[in-house]
Design an enzyme around this catalytic site. Structure first.
Site, PDB file in Angstrom:
ATOM      1  CB  ILE A 137      -0.958   0.003   1.211  1.00  0.00           C
ATOM      2  CG1 ILE A 137      -1.870  -1.231   1.173  1.00  0.00           C
ATOM      3  CG2 ILE A 137      -1.793   1.283   1.231  1.00  0.00           C
ATOM      4  CD1 ILE A 137      -2.678  -1.381  -0.105  1.00  0.00           C
ATOM      5  CB  THR A 257      -3.307   2.143   5.141  1.00  0.00           C
ATOM      6  OG1 THR A 257      -2.076   1.519   5.532  1.00  0.00           O
ATOM      7  CG2 THR A 257      -3.043   3.572   4.730  1.00  0.00           C
ATOM      8  CB  CYS A 288      -8.873  -3.641   0.577  1.00  0.00           C
ATOM      9  SG  CYS A 288      -8.597  -5.348   1.132  1.00  0.00           S
ATOM     10  CG  HIS A 315      -8.743 -10.783   0.153  1.00  0.00           C
ATOM     11  ND1 HIS A 315      -7.400 -10.615  -0.109  1.00  0.00           N
ATOM     12  CD2 HIS A 315      -9.188  -9.583   0.588  1.00  0.00           C
ATOM     13  CE1 HIS A 315      -7.055  -9.377   0.160  1.00  0.00           C
ATOM     14  NE2 HIS A 315      -8.122  -8.724   0.576  1.00  0.00           N
ATOM     15  CB  THR A 318      -2.143 -10.569   2.035  1.00  0.00           C
ATOM     16  OG1 THR A 318      -2.226 -11.360   3.233  1.00  0.00           O
ATOM     17  CG2 THR A 318      -3.544 -10.229   1.559  1.00  0.00           C
ATOM     18  CG  ASN A 319       4.412  -9.850   2.326  1.00  0.00           C
ATOM     19  OD1 ASN A 319       4.936 -10.628   1.544  1.00  0.00           O
ATOM     20  ND2 ASN A 319       5.097  -9.134   3.196  1.00  0.00           N
ATOM     21  NE  ARG A 333      -4.966 -15.165   7.694  1.00  0.00           N
ATOM     22  CZ  ARG A 333      -5.139 -13.855   7.690  1.00  0.00           C
ATOM     23  NH1 ARG A 333      -4.095 -13.062   7.630  1.00  0.00           N
ATOM     24  NH2 ARG A 333      -6.342 -13.332   7.759  1.00  0.00           N
ATOM     25  N   GLY A 347     -13.084  -9.344   9.375  1.00  0.00           N
ATOM     26  CA  GLY A 347     -13.894  -8.455  10.211  1.00  0.00           C
ATOM     27  C   GLY A 347     -14.623  -7.413   9.386  1.00  0.00           C
TER      28      GLY A 347
END
Length: 478
Positions: A137, A257, A288, A315, A318-319, A333, A347
């Protein structure tokens, strides 16, 4: 039409788009005017992108918009004393040509339609921005801020704060800004000033500061004052942690963010940005997914009322996930992100209530991480208070995307061929896929695409502007 006529028509459009480009650039740099065509931005657009934006108008309103019909509106814009606004020349041109046969009245028409923007924001001082963290981001925010470079720009990227500082770090950071595997190369020039520890991107001088804690930086040493610190790290999410930024000289406000904890306001730009008060020093731009679904949910609730519902997020990984199977503190994960679909919690459904309290307690949510690097989808299943059908619901959402106060957040597609990679770089919070809509009686299911990186970053910039009092008018109003 003969083959030669097709080629001649294309050549005329291409040349008109080329002639439009320098005018668009000057309008932004000198007057802070962002020109769009039915929501499609023309700032830094290529000739092909300008042509495509005009072709899409027919899909929206059933009428052609030729470049020769919109070009006089760009010329007229450059002659008006209007500043710091977003102007949709597509809507202006379509509305004008419906009632007029020649171009003689364009300047008077424009002066009337855009009178609200005359000298708008001239007395507002430019404000400093610091990016704290330079991950996915952070780098996209840098791109968005740098593309606004010009003497009229009042949102100035002054510094980036990083952890580390090892040898070669600066060049590696610059390289990550230059090239992106998802979003492509940086549109311009990126240089490294090793001696002064800075990056110079398209003429924007960005100080690189190394620090391990938010309260360790003296921004005034770099002539940075009254700055907005945009925290992209995700490490600090509550008032105590984010408040550390405000202990650094030169910092005045903080924007997170990510979703915030506690009483910090979670803002979805376009929905509840007016909740931001001058005295608010710490604000969150939510997630997002929250940004993608809240505008659509608001639009649906405003017309039909929502009894309850469920949001399933498909989705991109992600990192935070592992490339290959390895230990991870969170359930599931730890399994390889590029090889698995991974059920996880979100959430976002509950977070909607922070931006749209009328839906408090009405939504549940879950998420599935899938093996794509960017662009996600929210499947919104709701029970309504008022009956509708697929065509009516789609027509309403199409109108919302084109005409309402949510037109900068919601996009609408009627394509039967669109897939996730087509939405990389979308500047909207969410894109309604009308061909997938299901509605019958009081039951509706909506499919909303969103670029969970770039679209979200555009929303963050909107919150930044609101926090600093740098609001942009969007004209015409209808």
């Amino acid at each position: 039409m003969s083959a030669d006529k097709h080629l001649q028509s294309w050549q005329e459009r291409f040349e008109m788009a080329e002639a439009m480009q320098p005018l668009l650039g000057k309008l932004y740099r000198n007057q802070g005017i962002e020109v769009v065509v039915y929501g499609k931005p023309l700032l830094n657009a290529s000739t092909i992108e300008i042509i495509k934006s005009h072709r899409l108008v027919r899909r929206h309103v059933g009428e052609k918009l030729r470049l020769r019909e919109s070009f006089p509106f760009v010329v007229a814009l450059s002659k008006l004393a209007i500043k710091h606004c977003k102007v949709d020349i597509g809507k202006l041109a379509i509305n004008y040509w419906r009632d007029n046969k020649d171009a003689s009245g364009i300047e008077a028409y424009m002066a009337k339609e855009l009178s609200e923007a005359i000298n708008h924001g001239d007395d507002t001082p430019a404000r400093d921005v610091v990016l704290y963290g330079f991950g996915r981001i952070g780098r996209l925010l840098a791109r968005l801020l740098i593309e606004r470079t010009g003497k009229s720009n009042k949102l100035r990227l002054r510094a980036i704060v990083l952890r580390g500082g090892k040898k070669g770090d600066l060049e590696k950071r610059a390289s990550l800004l230059r090239r992106d595997s998802v979003h492509g190369p940086f549109n311009g020039s990126v240089e490294v000033d090793e001696e002064n520890n800075a990056i110079i991107a398209n003429g924007t001088y960005i100080q690189i500061i190394y620090s391990n804690s938010p309260d360790e930086v003296d921004y005034t040493q770099y002539d940075i004052n009254d700055a907005l610190i945009v925290d992209n790290t995700g490490i600090w999410k509550d008032e105590a942690g984010l408040g550390l930024h405000l202990k650094s000289p030169g910092a005045s406000k903080v924007l997170l963010t990510a979703p915030a904890k506690g009483a910090i306001k979670n803002i979805v730009y376009g929905v509840n940005e007016n909740d931001i008060l001058d005295e608010d020093t710490i604000v969150s731009a939510a997630s997002c997914t929250t940004n993608a679904i809240t505008p659509v949910l608001k639009a649906v609730n405003d017309k039909y009322g929502i009894e309850n519902g469920h949001v399933e997020t498909i989705h991109s990984y992600t990192n935070d996930q592992n490339l290959i199977d390895n230990y991870h503190s969170a359930d599931r994960r730890g399994r390889s992100a590029p090889l698995n679909m991974v059920i996880t919690e979100t959430g976002a459904a509950k977070a909607v209530a922070k931006a749209l309290p009328v839906l408090a307690g009405k939504l549940t949510g879950n998420a599935i991480r899938v093996p794509t690097p960017n662009v996600s989808m929210a499947i919104i299943s709701v029970n309504l208070q008022t009956e509708t059908n697929r065509d009516e619901l789609n027509e309403y959402l199409k109108d919302v995307a084109l005409q309402s106060g949510l037109q900068n957040q919601i996009d609408f597609t009627e394509s039967t061929e669109i897939v996730s990679s087509d939405l990389v770089g979308s500047r909207y919070a969410g894109v309604v896929d009308s061909q997938a809509t299901i509605a019958d009686g009081k039951r509706a299911i909506l499919y909303v695409w969103y670029d969970n990186e770039f679209g979200y970053s555009c929303q963050v910039v909107g919150v930044m502007q609101k926090m600093l009092g740098l609001t942009t008018l969007s004209l015409p109003n209808s």
